[in-house]
Design a protein around this motif. Structure first.
Motif, PDB file in Angstrom:
ATOM      1  N   TYR A  51      -5.669   6.599   2.757  1.00 20.68           N
ATOM      2  CA  TYR A  51      -5.423   6.225   1.360  1.00 20.68           C
ATOM      3  C   TYR A  51      -6.745   6.241   0.590  1.00 20.68           C
ATOM      4  O   TYR A  51      -7.725   5.594   0.985  1.00 20.68           O
ATOM      5  CB  TYR A  51      -4.791   4.838   1.293  1.00 20.68           C
ATOM      6  N   GLY A  78       1.885   2.225  -3.674  1.00 19.94           N
ATOM      7  CA  GLY A  78       0.888   2.509  -4.695  1.00 19.94           C
ATOM      8  C   GLY A  78      -0.052   1.387  -5.045  1.00 19.94           C
ATOM      9  O   GLY A  78      -0.858   1.521  -5.977  1.00 19.94           O
ATOM     10  N   ARG A 104      -3.278  -1.305  -4.381  1.00 20.35           N
ATOM     11  CA  ARG A 104      -4.609  -1.288  -3.774  1.00 20.35           C
ATOM     12  C   ARG A 104      -5.083  -2.722  -3.587  1.00 20.35           C
ATOM     13  O   ARG A 104      -4.670  -3.633  -4.322  1.00 20.35           O
ATOM     14  CB  ARG A 104      -5.608  -0.557  -4.678  1.00 20.35           C
ATOM     15  N   SER A 141       0.839  -1.206   0.000  1.00 23.19           N
ATOM     16  CA  SER A 141       0.000   0.000   0.000  1.00 23.19           C
ATOM     17  C   SER A 141       0.870   1.251   0.000  1.00 23.19           C
ATOM     18  O   SER A 141       0.521   2.271  -0.602  1.00 23.19           O
ATOM     19  CB  SER A 141      -0.930   0.008   1.217  1.00 23.19           C
ATOM     20  N   SER A 156      -1.588   6.869  -7.267  1.00 25.02           N
ATOM     21  CA  SER A 156      -2.122   6.539  -5.949  1.00 25.02           C
ATOM     22  C   SER A 156      -2.101   7.790  -5.085  1.00 25.02           C
ATOM     23  O   SER A 156      -1.113   8.536  -5.060  1.00 25.02           O
ATOM     24  CB  SER A 156      -1.298   5.432  -5.308  1.00 25.02           C
ATOM     25  N   TYR A 163      -6.881   5.822  -6.502  1.00 24.08           N
ATOM     26  CA  TYR A 163      -6.152   6.492  -7.577  1.00 24.08           C
ATOM     27  C   TYR A 163      -6.824   7.796  -8.003  1.00 24.08           C
ATOM     28  O   TYR A 163      -8.043   7.871  -8.145  1.00 24.08           O
ATOM     29  CB  TYR A 163      -6.018   5.559  -8.784  1.00 24.08           C
ATOM     30  N   ARG A 216      -1.697  -2.805  -8.944  1.00 24.47           N
ATOM     31  CA  ARG A 216      -1.251  -1.449  -9.253  1.00 24.47           C
ATOM     32  C   ARG A 216      -1.291  -1.276 -10.764  1.00 24.47           C
ATOM     33  O   ARG A 216      -0.909  -2.204 -11.499  1.00 24.47           O
ATOM     34  CB  ARG A 216       0.174  -1.247  -8.735  1.00 24.47           C
ATOM     35  N   SER A 264      -7.118   2.658   4.666  1.00 27.10           N
ATOM     36  CA  SER A 264      -7.256   2.539   3.222  1.00 27.10           C
ATOM     37  C   SER A 264      -8.730   2.368   2.879  1.00 27.10           C
ATOM     38  O   SER A 264      -9.358   1.379   3.284  1.00 27.10           O
ATOM     39  CB  SER A 264      -6.460   1.345   2.699  1.00 27.10           C
TER      40      SER A 264
END
Length: 279
Positions: free
Chosen positions: A212, A50, A52, A47, A71, A215, A60, A176
């Motif tokens: 987080y 970048g 997910r 994470s 990200s 994108y 990614r 996240s």
């Protein structure tokens, strides 16, 4: 095509398919399985680079000629809400927040369907049934929570006042936001913005430095909302850096903009999974 690091997870690349964010482009993803007793460490480590999570996969973007997807995360320690964001918080003071285990309910699915039908009717998730929705929510090998937002005054609502839901992973350095959805009929509430602002507040309460967001894609209207949050950082050139001026970012393509897959994999930093010994 398969690429492997010594004593490490295996990384794969998806076949090209139409990009959901930018017209007339093809997307490709680098991904690895998320499983076993090291799943949380791997999720934490990737994470920060970048990646997910989607169920038991970490991915990614790795498109052949495009690096538009970046990200994004909010630096909670530097964040201050704007005037309009403070108004959103005030408009939603009546909502109750409840964090639960990742377990799907019929009320969540009904809200999810309304959200998709209104906002993403032509998207890749448009045909998801209850079983697929449950898999998205419940198939997690890491520390995850469902954060629900309800209107206590909506006593006769068939969804029991459920207004927004976010599937959230708890990382070692932040939260996240894996996937969120909300009542499309409550436009005045700006529920999508509220859920992000409240996650900033949760991170502050937990002493975690980042939220987080997934994108941000310059040139994509559906991703534009993420740039409205200050203290935003983007993962670019192998490191996190403050966003700065959004006009400095472009969705233009270039045949040399993306490193070969083997080089991308070689640059990935994996968690130290050696057992701890005591003496």
């Amino acid at each position: 095509m398969r690429h492997t690091l010594p004593f490490a997870p295996q990384f794969y690349v998806t076949a090209p398919q139409p990009c959901p964010y930018l017209a007339d482009r093809m997307e490709r993803k680098l991904f690895t399985a998320l499983q076993g007793d090291q799943a949380e460490k791997l999720n934490d480590a990737l994470s920060k680079q970048g990646f997910r999570r989607s169920q038991n996969v970490l991915y990614r973007p790795s498109c052949a000629e495009c690096t538009a997807c970046l990200s994004a995360r909010i630096d909670v320690t530097r964040f201050t809400a704007s005037r309009s964001q403070n108004r959103v918080l005030r408009r939603n003071r009546d909502l109750a927040r409840r964090a639960t285990s990742p377990w799907a309910t019929e009320e969540q699915y009904a809200l999810f369907r309304d959200y998709l039908d209104s906002r993403h009717a032509a998207g890749g998730m448009a045909d998801m049934d209850m079983f697929e929705f449950a898999a998205m929510v419940e198939e997690t090998p890491v520390r995850s929570r469902l954060v629900e937002y309800t209107d206590p005054a909506a006593t006769h609502d068939p969804r029991h006042g459920l207004r927004a839901v976010c599937l959230t992973d708890i990382l070692d350095d932040g939260l996240s936001m894996v996937y969120s959805f909300f009542d499309p009929g409550e436009e005045r509430r700006s529920l999508g913005t509220h859920v992000i602002l409240d996650h900033v507040r949760i991170a502050q309460e937990m002493g975690l430095p980042y939220v987080y967001l997934g994108y941000w894609v310059p040139g994509s209207p559906k991703m534009d909302y993420k740039a409205r949050f200050n203290a935003l950082e983007l993962y670019r050139g192998g490191r996190w850096q403050p966003m700065g001026d959004r006009d400095d970012y472009s969705a233009e393509t270039h045949p040399l903009s993306v490193a070969p897959i083997s080089e991308q994999v070689a640059r990935i930093t994996l968690p130290d999974t050696r057992p701890v010994t005591t003496g």
